[in-house]
Each structure stands twice: as C-alpha cells, then as structure tokens.
Design a protein around this motif. Structure first.
Motif, PDB file in Angstrom:
ATOM      1  N   ASP A  93       0.818  -1.218   0.000  1.00 23.82           N
ATOM      2  CA  ASP A  93       0.000   0.000   0.000  1.00 23.82           C
ATOM      3  C   ASP A  93       0.848   1.263   0.000  1.00 23.82           C
ATOM      4  O   ASP A  93       0.460   2.269  -0.589  1.00 23.82           O
ATOM      5  N   LEU A  94       2.010   1.225   0.647  1.00 25.46           N
ATOM      6  CA  LEU A  94       2.858   2.407   0.780  1.00 25.46           C
ATOM      7  C   LEU A  94       4.292   2.154   0.334  1.00 25.46           C
ATOM      8  O   LEU A  94       5.203   2.895   0.722  1.00 25.46           O
ATOM      9  N   THR A  95       4.506   1.113  -0.460  1.00 31.80           N
ATOM     10  CA  THR A  95       5.852   0.792  -0.923  1.00 31.80           C
ATOM     11  C   THR A  95       5.839   0.521  -2.427  1.00 31.80           C
ATOM     12  O   THR A  95       4.825   0.092  -2.977  1.00 31.80           O
ATOM     13  N   ALA A  96       6.966   0.786  -3.060  1.00 34.83           N
ATOM     14  CA  ALA A  96       7.071   0.572  -4.499  1.00 34.83           C
ATOM     15  C   ALA A  96       8.519   0.279  -4.865  1.00 34.83           C
ATOM     16  O   ALA A  96       9.442   0.544  -4.086  1.00 34.83           O
ATOM     17  N   GLU A  97       8.696  -0.271  -6.071  1.00 34.99           N
ATOM     18  CA  GLU A  97      10.019  -0.496  -6.642  1.00 34.99           C
ATOM     19  C   GLU A  97      10.061   0.093  -8.039  1.00 34.99           C
ATOM     20  O   GLU A  97       9.065   0.046  -8.768  1.00 34.99           O
ATOM     21  N   VAL A  98      11.219   0.630  -8.387  1.00 32.78           N
ATOM     22  CA  VAL A  98      11.458   1.144  -9.732  1.00 32.78           C
ATOM     23  C   VAL A  98      12.780   0.542 -10.205  1.00 32.78           C
ATOM     24  O   VAL A  98      13.790   0.645  -9.521  1.00 32.78           O
ATOM     25  N   THR A  99      12.734  -0.097 -11.373  1.00 32.71           N
ATOM     26  CA  THR A  99      13.947  -0.641 -11.977  1.00 32.71           C
ATOM     27  C   THR A  99      14.334   0.277 -13.124  1.00 32.71           C
ATOM     28  O   THR A  99      13.491   0.645 -13.944  1.00 32.71           O
ATOM     29  N   PHE A 100      15.612   0.663 -13.157  1.00 37.32           N
ATOM     30  CA  PHE A 100      16.063   1.618 -14.164  1.00 37.32           C
ATOM     31  C   PHE A 100      17.500   1.357 -14.571  1.00 37.32           C
ATOM     32  O   PHE A 100      18.228   0.631 -13.898  1.00 37.32           O
TER      33      PHE A 100
END
Length: 134
Positions: A93-100
């Motif tokens: 709900d309050l966490t995310a991941e970004v791959t770049f």
C-alpha cells in the motif's frame, strides 16, 4: 536553465517530444518543500535529474531517514547520458520499486548503472530507501 530545456529524465509527451525540465522534474526538484512527487517513478526520475544538476538538497530531502547519508559528493567529471525506466510497481500500500538504467560517462569510460530501487510513502511523501544493483 530555461523553460525550453528538456528534462534530463527523458520523459516525452504524447507526440514523443521532450518535456521541459520546468514542467517535469524541475517542478519537484526546484520546489521540494511544496511539490511532492505523486508516485515512486516520478520521485526516481526527479532524483536522476537532481544528480544531473548536482542538487544535494533535493536528494537528501527525498532520501528516507533510515538510510540517508549525512552528505553527498558529486563527481564533477560525470556527464549524464540518459535514463531508462524499465519497471515501476507497487509492492504494498505504501511501498514501491522502480527498476532503471542510468548511463553516464567519466574520463575513464562509460558507466551503466542498473538498479532496482525501493521507495516508501510516509505522510503523503515518497522517499528513496535503498536499491539493489543488477
């Protein structure tokens, strides 16, 4: 920097034209106290732009207190070449991941940084927590 300067993050509009820095990441980097990135991907993109412009104030303000360094040093010889966001997903709900992948050049040669970064949202504000180099 002028309003027509393309944003370093590489975001484009529907016609694939570069979006101006002031209308993209500059809205967050230059107004850290009042403009909040709406999601982890926007925060990651704005942090990339802050690295390009050597804005330690923004980077530190958007770094979670649990992992934030006391200060940042920039390599003045780094020439940032581009950013590719490969994936952005909510992991809770309050966490995310970004791959770049971020590319830059040093006098010693080209560097390709591939990372999966973790972000958390607290009190309506997204923060970079940490990442795994891939």
């Amino acid at each position: 920097m002028t309003a027509v300067t393309a944003c370093p993050c590489g975001r484009t509009d529907a016609k694939r034209r570069p979006i101006a820095y002031t209308a993209c990441c500059g809205a967050f980097v230059d107004h850290v106290d009042v403009a909040l990135a709406p999601n982890a991907e926007c925060l990651m993109r704005s942090r990339y732009s802050a690295f390009v412009h050597q804005r330690a104030d923004y980077l530190l303000a958007t770094w979670h207190t649990s992992t934030r360094p006391a200060s940042l040093d920039f390599d003045g010889d780094a020439k940032w070449l581009g950013l590719e966001v490969r994936d952005h997903r909510m992991t809770g709900d309050l966490t995310a991941e970004v791959t770049f992948v971020a590319r830059y050049r040093l006098p010693s040669g080209a560097v390709r940084m591939h990372e999966r970064s973790r972000f958390v949202r607290e009190d309506g504000r997204w923060f970079y927590v940490d990442g795994d180099v891939l």
